[in-house]
Each structure stands twice: as C-alpha cells, then as structure tokens.
Write a protein that holds these residues in place. Sequence first.
Motif, PDB file in Angstrom:
ATOM      1  N   ASP A 170       0.623  -1.122  -0.168  1.00  0.00           N
ATOM      2  CA  ASP A 170      -0.056   0.079   0.120  1.00  0.00           C
ATOM      3  C   ASP A 170       0.973   1.321   0.180  1.00  0.00           C
ATOM      4  O   ASP A 170       1.231   1.928   0.894  1.00  0.00           O
ATOM      5  N   ILE A 171       1.479   1.764  -1.184  1.00  0.00           N
ATOM      6  CA  ILE A 171       2.392   2.731  -1.239  1.00  0.00           C
ATOM      7  C   ILE A 171       1.564   3.931  -0.912  1.00  0.00           C
ATOM      8  O   ILE A 171       2.066   4.887  -0.518  1.00  0.00           O
ATOM      9  N   GLU A 172       0.334   4.170  -1.682  1.00  0.00           N
ATOM     10  CA  GLU A 172      -0.523   5.236  -1.562  1.00  0.00           C
ATOM     11  C   GLU A 172      -0.611   5.605  -0.126  1.00  0.00           C
ATOM     12  O   GLU A 172      -0.634   6.544   0.409  1.00  0.00           O
ATOM     13  N   GLY A 173      -1.099   4.612   0.896  1.00  0.00           N
ATOM     14  CA  GLY A 173      -1.343   4.872   2.229  1.00  0.00           C
ATOM     15  C   GLY A 173      -0.066   4.934   3.013  1.00  0.00           C
ATOM     16  O   GLY A 173      -0.257   4.931   4.247  1.00  0.00           O
ATOM     17  N   ILE A 194      10.824 -13.267  -5.532  1.00  0.00           N
ATOM     18  CA  ILE A 194       9.619 -11.986  -5.480  1.00  0.00           C
ATOM     19  C   ILE A 194       9.999 -11.427  -6.865  1.00  0.00           C
ATOM     20  O   ILE A 194      10.759 -11.285  -7.475  1.00  0.00           O
ATOM     21  N   LYS A 195       8.671 -10.956  -7.376  1.00  0.00           N
ATOM     22  CA  LYS A 195       8.651 -10.210  -8.655  1.00  0.00           C
ATOM     23  C   LYS A 195       8.563  -8.619  -8.702  1.00  0.00           C
ATOM     24  O   LYS A 195       7.538  -8.177  -7.717  1.00  0.00           O
ATOM     25  N   LEU A 196       9.504  -8.044  -9.077  1.00  0.00           N
ATOM     26  CA  LEU A 196       9.337  -6.520  -9.220  1.00  0.00           C
ATOM     27  C   LEU A 196       8.417  -6.366 -10.416  1.00  0.00           C
ATOM     28  O   LEU A 196       8.883  -6.272 -11.527  1.00  0.00           O
ATOM     29  N   SER A 197       6.942  -6.060 -10.192  1.00  0.00           N
ATOM     30  CA  SER A 197       6.202  -5.914 -11.371  1.00  0.00           C
ATOM     31  C   SER A 197       5.062  -4.748 -10.953  1.00  0.00           C
ATOM     32  O   SER A 197       4.482  -5.019  -9.945  1.00  0.00           O
ATOM     33  N   GLY A 198       4.860  -3.858 -11.845  1.00  0.00           N
ATOM     34  CA  GLY A 198       3.777  -2.996 -11.799  1.00  0.00           C
ATOM     35  C   GLY A 198       3.374  -2.369 -10.781  1.00  0.00           C
ATOM     36  O   GLY A 198       2.172  -1.872 -10.418  1.00  0.00           O
ATOM     37  N   ILE A 199       4.139  -1.992  -9.629  1.00  0.00           N
ATOM     38  CA  ILE A 199       4.009  -1.277  -8.369  1.00  0.00           C
ATOM     39  C   ILE A 199       3.581  -0.096  -8.765  1.00  0.00           C
ATOM     40  O   ILE A 199       2.970   0.557  -7.660  1.00  0.00           O
ATOM     41  N   THR A 200       3.681   0.747  -9.434  1.00  0.00           N
ATOM     42  CA  THR A 200       3.229   1.940  -9.828  1.00  0.00           C
ATOM     43  C   THR A 200       1.692   2.103  -9.499  1.00  0.00           C
ATOM     44  O   THR A 200       1.068   3.023  -9.229  1.00  0.00           O
ATOM     45  N   ALA A 201       1.130   0.812  -9.854  1.00  0.00           N
ATOM     46  CA  ALA A 201      -0.448   0.805  -9.865  1.00  0.00           C
ATOM     47  C   ALA A 201      -0.795   1.138  -8.451  1.00  0.00           C
ATOM     48  O   ALA A 201      -2.162   1.209  -8.151  1.00  0.00           O
ATOM     49  N   TYR A 202       0.127   0.941  -7.392  1.00  0.00           N
ATOM     50  CA  TYR A 202      -0.357   1.092  -5.853  1.00  0.00           C
ATOM     51  C   TYR A 202      -0.096   2.482  -5.372  1.00  0.00           C
ATOM     52  O   TYR A 202      -0.027   2.499  -3.994  1.00  0.00           O
ATOM     53  N   PHE A 209      10.722   8.478  -8.431  1.00  0.00           N
ATOM     54  CA  PHE A 209      11.942   7.595  -7.945  1.00  0.00           C
ATOM     55  C   PHE A 209      11.936   7.625  -6.528  1.00  0.00           C
ATOM     56  O   PHE A 209      11.842   6.559  -5.763  1.00  0.00           O
ATOM     57  N   GLY A 210      11.753   8.704  -5.956  1.00  0.00           N
ATOM     58  CA  GLY A 210      11.873   8.856  -4.522  1.00  0.00           C
ATOM     59  C   GLY A 210      10.740   7.983  -3.820  1.00  0.00           C
ATOM     60  O   GLY A 210      11.180   7.418  -2.739  1.00  0.00           O
ATOM     61  N   THR A 211       9.650   8.109  -4.225  1.00  0.00           N
ATOM     62  CA  THR A 211       8.463   7.466  -3.865  1.00  0.00           C
ATOM     63  C   THR A 211       8.816   5.965  -3.804  1.00  0.00           C
ATOM     64  O   THR A 211       8.483   5.268  -2.886  1.00  0.00           O
TER      65      THR A 211
END
Length: 276
Positions: A170-173, A194-202, A209-211
């Motif tokens: 929950d990056i947004e939260g 673990i898969k580094l995939s599509g986490i911008t969706a969260y 980049f800093g986020t």
Amino acid sequence: MIFDTHLHLVDRKRLSYPWLEGAPHLNRDWTYDEYAKSAACMGITDALHMEVDVAEVDIDAETAFVADLMQKPGSLIRGAISAARPESDAFVPWLERVDRSVVKGVRRVLHVVPDDVSQTPLFRKNIGRLGRAGLPFDIVMLARQLPLARALVDACPETVFVLDHCGVPDIEGGAFDPWAAEITELARRPHVNIKLSGITAYTGGAWTFGTMRPWVAHVISTFGPARIVWGSDSPVCTLHSNLPEWVAASHALLAELSAEERDAVFQGNARRIWQI
C-alpha cells in the motif's frame, strides 16, 4: 536483455473476462502486436503470458491462445503462467493433461476469493503437486494477506513460489512497516522469490523515483538480486504509468546493483525459475 515475466494480453472476442466490466480503463483488447512494438524499443526480448483471470470455462482456451501466440514468427512469448483451481478436485486431471510445452507455471488469483481458500488441505496438497511437477506457483495477494502467503509456502516446501508485485504494498497509504515485516519473513524461505512488477499501480497516481525507492530497496535487501524477477504487469501498469515509464523506473531503481546482478533480475533468474 529483459525477460518480462508478467504480461497480460486481452482478446475479448476469443475469451471472457468477467472482471473487466468493473475496470473501465482496462476494458479493451490489449494485443500482442501492440505490446511487441513497444517492447522492441525497450530491450524486452522474452515474455511469459500471465493469466488474466478469464472465466473458469476459458482456462484451457487461454492456454490455446498463448500457444498460438508462441507460433507467431519472431514471437517474444515463451510460455504461459496459467490459471488453475487448486481448490478443486478437478485440479489433478488438469495437471496431468496440461500442455507443458506451453504452461511453465501456475497462478490462482487469491485476493478475489475468501482468505481461507489458500489454507485448505486440498489447496495445499495441490500446490505441493506443482513442486513435484516442476511448475512454480505465483502468489498474488494483498499486503494484508501476506501472513496467509507465509502459511502456504511453509506448507509446501518443495514448490517454488514467486510473490507477485512485491506483495502488493500500500504505497499510496504509506503502510510500509507491516508490509516490510512480512517481506522480511517471506525472504527467509529460500523457495520463495519476488517479482518487481507494476507497483506503480499502488501509488494512487502521484509517484516519483523517490516514492518507489524505499519499497524496492527493502525487496533488494531482503531477497537479494538472486531471487528477484522483473515483470511489466502490462497493461495494468497503465493505471498510473505506462510501459516505457515502468521500464525506465526499474532501470533507475536497480542502478546500484552490479551489471551481473541487474542481468539476473532482468532475465537470468526468470530463465532459471521457469526453466526456459
């Protein structure tokens, strides 16, 4: 070279996707040709098609769809991570007849079913069968469900697991600490990747980049470059970015690794895990 381990393609004329009605941004056809044109510009040379939660009656038809794509001249598609129903008595007959030249792994979407589905004896027994068959299992769960993921992988020590989307943080939260604690625990299990995939969706949409850096840095520090694979999560990544942006962000987020480590994340680990 980049091996995309998480490509979704959508053909609504051929397959049924009940969930798309509730996802208007994604509710269109997403074709191989569209993806391949963009992938060629970014060094993506190989891809695994990730199941798109088609209607259960279409699971075999989705495998046939991927098989057809694999036959296209110059195809990037190396196989399918197929949908399945490990909670069903029909799973064993499916596993015995599935085309292993196409199906390289299995996934069951677990955040859309009751939490106890993955905890039943039948589900765990069938996931254990995947290990003996040499098929990895992708786990897709929400961050709050990661203790369930831990219980599942502990029950199936012979099966190779891949945790999709960094465990859906929950990056947004800003819910970093509980997620990070579970990632640390899962990383202690050597049969989990673990898969580094599509986490911008969260991220909720506003990301830099800093986020992203603290979340990815924790994944790297716990799992290490030898157990991380890369995926685009295309087209879901288009919710808050696009494929070129995610590729560029991934290069930046992995820049502090050595050239050999980056190569492992971007393609070497995938070839080993899925035996390609």
